[in-house]
Motif scaffolding. Structure first.
Motif, PDB file in Angstrom:
ATOM      1  N   THR A 199      13.347  -0.820  23.313  1.00  0.00           N
ATOM      2  CA  THR A 199      12.379  -0.347  24.314  1.00  0.00           C
ATOM      3  C   THR A 199      11.008  -0.135  23.683  1.00  0.00           C
ATOM      4  OG1 THR A 199      14.170   0.759  25.525  1.00  0.00           O
ATOM      5  CG2 THR A 199      11.907   1.452  26.012  1.00  0.00           C
ATOM      6  N   LEU A 200      11.006   0.472  22.481  1.00  0.00           N
ATOM      7  CA  LEU A 200       9.733   0.690  21.781  1.00  0.00           C
ATOM      8  C   LEU A 200       9.086  -0.644  21.406  1.00  0.00           C
ATOM      9  CD1 LEU A 200      10.612   3.660  19.386  1.00  0.00           C
ATOM     10  CD2 LEU A 200       9.176   3.721  21.420  1.00  0.00           C
ATOM     11  N   GLN A 201       9.912  -1.614  21.041  1.00  0.00           N
ATOM     12  CA  GLN A 201       9.380  -2.935  20.696  1.00  0.00           C
ATOM     13  C   GLN A 201       8.713  -3.579  21.904  1.00  0.00           C
ATOM     14  OE1 GLN A 201      12.346  -5.709  19.368  1.00  0.00           O
ATOM     15  NE2 GLN A 201      10.872  -7.126  18.502  1.00  0.00           N
ATOM     16  N   ASN A 202       9.368  -3.469  23.076  1.00  0.00           N
ATOM     17  CA  ASN A 202       8.781  -4.013  24.304  1.00  0.00           C
ATOM     18  C   ASN A 202       7.476  -3.297  24.643  1.00  0.00           C
ATOM     19  OD1 ASN A 202      10.905  -5.800  24.607  1.00  0.00           O
ATOM     20  ND2 ASN A 202      12.079  -4.437  25.929  1.00  0.00           N
ATOM     21  N   ALA A 203       7.497  -1.957  24.464  1.00  0.00           N
ATOM     22  CA  ALA A 203       6.286  -1.191  24.760  1.00  0.00           C
ATOM     23  C   ALA A 203       5.151  -1.596  23.819  1.00  0.00           C
ATOM     24  CB  ALA A 203       6.573   0.306  24.634  1.00  0.00           C
ATOM     25  N   ALA A 204       5.474  -1.763  22.531  1.00  0.00           N
ATOM     26  CA  ALA A 204       4.452  -2.173  21.565  1.00  0.00           C
ATOM     27  C   ALA A 204       3.898  -3.555  21.915  1.00  0.00           C
ATOM     28  CB  ALA A 204       5.039  -2.183  20.155  1.00  0.00           C
ATOM     29  N   ALA A 205       4.784  -4.452  22.374  1.00  0.00           N
ATOM     30  CA  ALA A 205       4.331  -5.793  22.758  1.00  0.00           C
ATOM     31  C   ALA A 205       3.399  -5.724  23.968  1.00  0.00           C
ATOM     32  CB  ALA A 205       5.540  -6.678  23.061  1.00  0.00           C
ATOM     33  N   GLU A 206       3.754  -4.867  24.945  1.00  0.00           N
ATOM     34  CA  GLU A 206       2.906  -4.717  26.132  1.00  0.00           C
ATOM     35  C   GLU A 206       1.550  -4.118  25.766  1.00  0.00           C
ATOM     36  OE1 GLU A 206       3.347  -5.667  29.270  1.00  0.00           O
ATOM     37  OE2 GLU A 206       5.229  -6.643  28.757  1.00  0.00           O
ATOM     38  N   ILE A 207       1.584  -3.099  24.902  1.00  0.00           N
ATOM     39  CA  ILE A 207       0.324  -2.464  24.479  1.00  0.00           C
ATOM     40  C   ILE A 207      -0.523  -3.458  23.699  1.00  0.00           C
ATOM     41  CG2 ILE A 207      -0.650  -0.659  23.007  1.00  0.00           C
ATOM     42  CD1 ILE A 207       1.742   1.088  23.774  1.00  0.00           C
ATOM     43  N   ALA A 208       0.141  -4.293  22.870  1.00  0.00           N
ATOM     44  CA  ALA A 208      -0.596  -5.311  22.114  1.00  0.00           C
ATOM     45  C   ALA A 208      -1.263  -6.317  23.046  1.00  0.00           C
ATOM     46  CB  ALA A 208       0.350  -6.031  21.151  1.00  0.00           C
ATOM     47  N   LYS A 209      -0.638  -6.552  24.212  1.00  0.00           N
ATOM     48  CA  LYS A 209      -1.234  -7.458  25.197  1.00  0.00           C
ATOM     49  C   LYS A 209      -2.387  -6.809  25.961  1.00  0.00           C
ATOM     50  CE  LYS A 209       3.127  -9.921  26.008  1.00  0.00           C
ATOM     51  NZ  LYS A 209       4.206 -10.175  27.012  1.00  0.00           N
TER      52      LYS A 209
END
Length: 474
Positions: A199-209
């Protein structure tokens, strides 16, 4: 649950669970084998049998010390009872002749027994009547010098084989349950960690976008939840930072637009009047003087706007030091107003003082900077009042630790929705309030906050507006 506790529980489970399963399987196996194979394999029976064997083996020590006891009839009866209880046999030889036996052995059987006991003290296997026996050969020496040998034959029953197989089965059960438990516990333990990390990885990917609206949900163990909270706070602060940056970018664009617009008007006027002079339109001294005065006024306005912009930028960057003095607030305000009186008289605006303080109060102020505040507020009030009927009242009040200065005008007032924004740089409530650079009140706020004070506005509807200033007593 804490990650450390979960790790301890997982490690303990990988040992305790297989042991419990193995014990249950062993008990069930003993019970089932006992029921299927009869009482002969029951634990109680085997325990009794083992005790009798041990008791009989202990008798062999007596045989070695006093071999004569074996030829006593009463002892032989005792032995026969013991041997019958454990289905064992005994053969006693004296000078290679059969002296006593628990059963009638044939010559072939005696030969088998002798062959199995060739090595003195050894234990060999012999088969008699399709039954396997373990042979214990003991040498005897009688007091009269005769030599003897006694052979103790104990049966090798199915219990030994079954018990060995049962031990193998239980061992395999423990190994299998240990492997399965490790797989299951490892899977559950890793999932409790990997799921929130995913979940944190997905959140980090979204924030990176650039998707800063993607909230991070707290899940998992306490340490991971704490990490989620910290990352969520980071996301919120990052979002606020981006929002502030965008706001600054909008302000920068507004600055360029406002300054360009405000500078364009006086520049256009200066350009027009200069062209008029060059073209000979100002053909007499009076017109020439009027043109030059207008050019001077517009140049002054431009210079004032540029000064405001530079002052605000320096205040915003804390590049201007304050020189504080302890001053009587009433006398100081009156001296500021006296310098502004020509402007007030020119606009037919009256100014009144209303001191509600019971005694004189002193405050620490930077004389020049605070004067700029008062001038900016008065100038702002003058711009939006009807000519000939303007009134500005300065109220002085005090509280336990501060002095309140209220500058109230009777202008057109400010809408309630605009009050929180009038101290923002370049803010204009509506098109009708578009005079000036929009930095006057923003500069006033920066200076007052530099004095550790507060400034706010109160609207009285169509009856005017009050600018409130709070300064600490000294």
């Amino acid at each position: 649950m804490k990650l450390k506790s979960r790790l301890i529980m997982a490690n303990a489970s990988t040992v305790i669970i297989p042991m419990v399963i193995t014990v249950l399987i062993a008990l069930a196996a003993f019970f089932i084998f006992g029921k299927l194979l009869g009482s002969g394999i029951s634990f109680e029976h085997q325990q009794r049998k083992s005790m009798l064997k041990l008791e009989l083996m202990n008798e062999t020590e007596n045989w070695k010390r006093t071999p004569e006891i074996l030829v006593e009839e009463s002892y032989q009866k005792y032995l026969l009872n013991k041997l019958a209880d454990i289905n064992s046999e005994l053969l006693l030889l004296k000078d290679n002749k059969v002296e006593f036996s628990s059963r009638n052995f044939s010559k072939i059987e005696v030969a088998k027994i002798l062959d199995a006991g060739k090595i003195s003290g050894s234990r060999e296997m012999v088969t008699i009547d399709d039954l396997s026996y373990s042979v214990v050969d003991i040498d005897l020496k009688y007091n009269e010098g005769s030599q003897g040998r006694v052979f103790l034959l104990t049966p090798v029953d199915s219990w030994d084989t079954s018990f060995t197989g049962l031990l193998i089965f239980v061992s395999l059960s423990f190994l299998i349950s240990f492997i399965l438990t490790n797989i299951i516990v490892s899977f559950q333990f890793s999932r409790s960690i990997l799921t929130p990390l995913h979940t944190l990885q997905n959140a980090a990917a979204e924030i990176a976008k650039g998707n800063l609206d993607y909230s991070i949900v707290e899940e998992g163990d306490e340490e991971i939840q704490a990490l989620c909270r910290d990352l969520e706070l980071m996301r919120i602060k990052l979002k606020d930072s981006v929002h502030t940056q965008l706001k600054y970018e909008d302000n920068r664009k507004l600055l360029v637009s406002s300054i360009s617009h405000d500078l364009k008007t006086p520049v256009t006027s200066i350009k027009g009047y200069v062209e008029g002079i060059l073209d000979g339109i100002a053909d007499n001294p009076q017109k020439m003087e009027r043109y030059l005065k207008t050019i001077s006024l517009k140049a002054y306005q431009m210079d004032q706007m540029i000064d405001d912009l530079l002052l605000y930028a320096k205040l915003d960057l804390n590049q201007i030091p304050f020189d504080f003095e302890r001053l009587d607030i009433e006398e100081y305000l009156k001296s500021c107003v006296s310098e502004y009186e020509p402007e007030l008289e020119r606009n037919n605006i009256k100014i009144l003082f209303d001191n509600e303080m019971p005694q004189k109060q002193h405050v620490l102020v930077d004389r020049a900077r605070m004067k700029r505040v008062i001038m900016n507020i008065l100038d702002n009030s003058c711009k939006y009042m009807s000519p000939g009927q303007g009134l500005i009242t300065i109220f002085l009040r005090d509280t336990a630790g501060s002095v309140i200065v209220e500058l109230r005008d009777n202008g057109s007032g400010i809408a309630e929705g605009d009050l929180p924004h009038i101290f923002d740089r370049f803010y204009r409530a509506d098109a009708s309030r578009s005079k000036g650079s929009g930095l006057g009140l923003a500069i006033a706020k920066q200076i007052i906050e530099g004095h550790n004070g507060r400034v706010w506005a109160v609207s009285h509807g169509k009856e005017g507006t009050s600018i409130m200033i709070s300064l600490s007593k000294s």
